[in-house]
Design an enzyme around this catalytic site. Structure first.
Site, short mmCIF file in Angstrom:
data_model
loop_
_atom_site.label_atom_id
_atom_site.label_comp_id
_atom_site.label_asym_id
_atom_site.label_seq_id
_atom_site.Cartn_x
_atom_site.Cartn_y
_atom_site.Cartn_z
CE1 TYR A 157 7.21 49.66 29.52
CE2 TYR A 157 8.85 47.93 29.86
CZ TYR A 157 7.53 48.34 29.82
OH TYR A 157 6.53 47.45 30.09
CG ASN A 172 9.27 41.61 32.19
OD1 ASN A 172 8.74 40.84 31.38
ND2 ASN A 172 9.30 42.92 32.02
CE1 TYR A 183 2.91 -4.69 13.50
CE2 TYR A 183 1.79 -2.58 13.24
CZ TYR A 183 2.31 -3.74 12.69
OH TYR A 183 2.23 -3.94 11.34
CD GLU A 243 1.94 42.76 27.63
OE1 GLU A 243 1.05 41.96 27.97
OE2 GLU A 243 2.55 43.48 28.43
CG HIS A 268 0.93 43.26 36.81
ND1 HIS A 268 0.37 44.51 36.80
CD2 HIS A 268 1.65 43.16 35.66
CE1 HIS A 268 0.74 45.15 35.70
NE2 HIS A 268 1.51 44.35 34.99
CG PHE A 286 9.12 39.67 27.80
CD1 PHE A 286 8.13 39.35 26.88
CD2 PHE A 286 9.72 40.91 27.72
CE1 PHE A 286 7.73 40.25 25.91
CE2 PHE A 286 9.33 41.83 26.75
CZ PHE A 286 8.33 41.49 25.84
NE ARG A 339 6.35 -7.59 15.31
CZ ARG A 339 5.69 -7.57 14.16
NH1 ARG A 339 6.29 -7.14 13.07
NH2 ARG A 339 4.42 -7.95 14.11
#
Length: 654
Positions: A164, A307, A395, A529, A194, A444, A398
């Site tokens: 792959y 990746n 508060y 994915e 991409h 990844f 404190r």
């Protein structure tokens, strides 16, 4: 033969020059000739001799006199902008695009090297690399691992094995086998397709961090990248040649594909690139101007470059480092506000906090004692109300140890995850040279840093939330016993009225930004994915939340220092007086209304540069050295100005 790259309107043109005694005017006309030649309509220019123009260097944006000789004002391979009179000035040549962080610092070429081995980098190191403080080298061990993993990949290709991402397509195309003759094209197409991000580009600092982190991950030797490619990436980093990386487009699995593709595309000599010398230009010109060659992708290398979780993690490293810096300065600012509001220090008694011994809570209480302890640092302001009938404070004063404390513990938790991620192999498939095989997995996936950074945003926001309430108490005369909005002649002057509104608006924005992005997932890549982290947005949100926190605390610091003006001639403790002096060296007292935004920005800069901690930190450290051992913080480095490295840190500076 000299050569210059000249930007004319929408074109970058290479102009050779045989005679360096020619004038800048000659260079401008030569560039115009080439520009007109490339345009069917001559670019709208009828008579070139009638054109009036200005010329300036892209580096520094300095205007050049048209009568100067080239040899006197330019260097070979300089980048030059030609602005034609009457044109609108283009933006793509300037050294930072609109929308980039105002925190960018001028670049100075570093003298020191930091040696990367893929195992020892910290978030602090990474932020310093982003600031341009170091160049990068590889350790000999890393060099060897990279070579070994590449040898295995070359063997796989030579034996025509189906693996792959090496000899197949990607994602849904994992079963499509690619001919050996097409493997280089496969990797190049991967980067081009991409590179689909959108939005403003990352600032130079953040792009340097992204590139440095990718180099560190590849140096682990489990990605199969070739030594030649990795060295070209290092050369580009050391020359500060930085690709155009849009901030939007990653879903955080399978890695930060879009931004890392843009990063790699520039290194391949395509798309845009920035350097301090050139400003923005075509990547091939920027690389050539620095004597660098584009990377030439070998099998699997395109995949190896994109990746991983480096976008999430590099932005997360900046977020957690800035969060850590503002958290410890928030204690100092709150202590100053408590003094101005004439609060009591009884709530910080060590015995109280031993009964609820969270590390962060104890740490913050100890910081308050170190700044306000009357035995160590007498305070005339505290002495003036020693015998008042007030029993306890609101508060927001404190409960600072309890509220600020969990922020400190959150930051420590997130920092551990980010530092682990920085030194993790996040590629797919992983190349195990010692086993002689590649294995597909899911390293990844960005869920770890995504969840951690959502948590960081939620945690650190509380510093702004409680700070805004303290600003309200400073500005409200019924709560502060000070003039309304901290200014004389109220009505004629509005003082801090709208500065408080600004703080409130930032806190409200943070409430929305703190909604976690990592609870969302959208299936992508044809359901290959089918669960993603959305970590890119988690990181960008966290950074924005941290910046808002810094700005709210800057307003509180300004307001507290203004409150001191109405208590004079009384003085506060020595360390807090030093903080007051620091602020007053930058911003003068508010005697009447004036333009306030620059004051807020100036004090914000003090906090970003950690100047407040630099001033008060030594007093805190000294106090902690002097108190009895039982009261010391659980962490021996909790108050060190520069905490020593963790035991596993092995990054070498040379």
């Amino acid at each position: 033969m000299l050569r210059f790259t000249v930007h004319v309107r929408d074109e970058w043109l290479t102009v050779p020059c045989k005679d360096a005694t020619c004038s800048i005017k000659w260079l401008g006309f030569e560039a115009l000739k080439r520009y007109i030649k490339n345009k069917p309509d001559n670019g709208g220019i009828q008579h070139i001799k009638d054109v009036r123009f200005m010329v300036r260097r892209c580096q520094g944006l300095g205007l050049l006199d048209n009568d100067d000789t080239i040899e006197d004002v330019l260097e070979d391979n300089d980048f030059v902008e030609l602005a034609i009179e009457g044109d609108t000035m283009p933006q793509d040549f300037i050294p930072s695009q609109p929308g980039t962080s105002h925190l960018i610092r001028p670049y100075r070429e570093p003298e020191q090297n930091i040696s990367l081995d893929g195992n020892s980098l910290t978030s602090t190191d990474l932020v310093n690399l982003g600031k341009g403080r170091y160049k990068i080298k590889l350790t000999p061990e890393a060099e060897q691992k990279v070579e070994q993993s590449r040898e295995l990949l070359d063997t796989i290709v030579k034996e025509n094995k189906v693996v792959y991402g090496i000899t197949t397509g990607f994602g849904k195309f994992a079963r499509t086998v690619i001919p050996v003759s097409k493997l280089k094209e496969l990797q190049e197409n991967l980067l081009r397709s991409h590179s689909s991000g959108l939005g403003s580009p990352l600032s130079p600092e953040r792009t340097r961090m992204l590139l440095a982190l990718r180099i560190n991950v590849l140096a682990k030797g489990y990605s199969g990248v070739s030594p030649e490619t990795l060295h070209r990436m290092i050369q580009a980093f050391n020359a500060s040649c930085l690709s155009y990386v849009p901030e939007k487009g990653t879903v955080g699995a399978s890695g930060d594909l879009a931004p890392l593709s843009h990063l790699a595309l520039g290194l391949m000599g395509e798309g845009k690139m920035w350097s301090p010398k050139s400003g923005w230009a075509d990547a091939k010109y920027v690389l050539e101007a620095h004597g660098l060659k584009p990377i030439s992708l070998k099998p699997k290398e395109g995949l190896a470059l994109i990746n991983g979780t480096q976008m999430i993690t590099s932005l997360g490293a900046e977020a957690v480092e800035r969060a850590e810096a503002i958290a410890r300065q928030a204690d100092i600012i709150a202590a100053l506000t408590l003094e101005v509001l004439k609060g009591t220090t009884k709530a910080f008694d060590s015995d109280i906090h031993e009964l609820r011994p969270h590390p962060g809570q104890k740490e913050v209480a100890l910081r308050f004692r170190s700044l306000l302890d009357s035995d160590h640092h007498p305070s005339e302001i505290a002495e003036s109300h020693r015998f008042c009938d007030r029993v306890q404070d609101a508060y927001t004063m404190r409960c600072c140890p309890q509220v600020h404390g969990i922020v400190n513990d959150t930051i420590e938790f997130v920092k551990k995850i980010i530092n682990t991620e920085i030194n993790s192999a996040t590629d797919n498939p992983m190349v195990f040279a010692e086993r002689g095989e590649t294995i597909s997995g899911g390293n990844f996936h960005g869920e770890y840093p995504a969840k951690a950074l959502d948590y960081l945003a939620i945690g650190v926001h509380e510093l702004a939330s409680i700070s805004e309430r303290r600003i309200e108490r400073l500005c409200n005369p019924s709560l502060s016993e000070l003039p309304a909005f901290l200014v004389n002649e109220g009505g004629l002057n509005s003082g801090f009225m709208i500065a408080h509104c600004t703080a409130a608006s930032l806190v409200s924005e943070n409430k929305v930004l703190c909604h976690p992005s990592s609870i969302d997932s959208l299936s992508t890549s044809a359901a290959t994915e089918d669960h993603v982290s959305m970590g890119g947005w988690a990181a960008r949100k966290a950074l924005r939340v941290v910046e808002h926190v810094e700005q709210v605390l800057a307003i509180e610091l300004l307001a507290a220092c203004q409150g001191i003006e109405f208590l004079r001639p009384l003085r506060t403790t020595t360390p807090l007086e030093k903080v007051y002096d620091l602020v007053r060296a930058t911003v003068k007292p508010w005697m009447k209304d004036r333009f306030m935004a620059p004051d807020i920005e100036a004090v914000h800069r003090l906090l970003v540069d950690q100047k407040v901690w630099d001033i008060a930190g030594p007093y805190i450290e000294k106090y902690c050295m002097e108190i009895i051992p039982e009261s010391r913080p659980s962490s021996p480095t909790a108050f060190a100005l520069d905490p020593p490295p963790s035991p596993r840190k092995r990054v070498r500076l040379e």
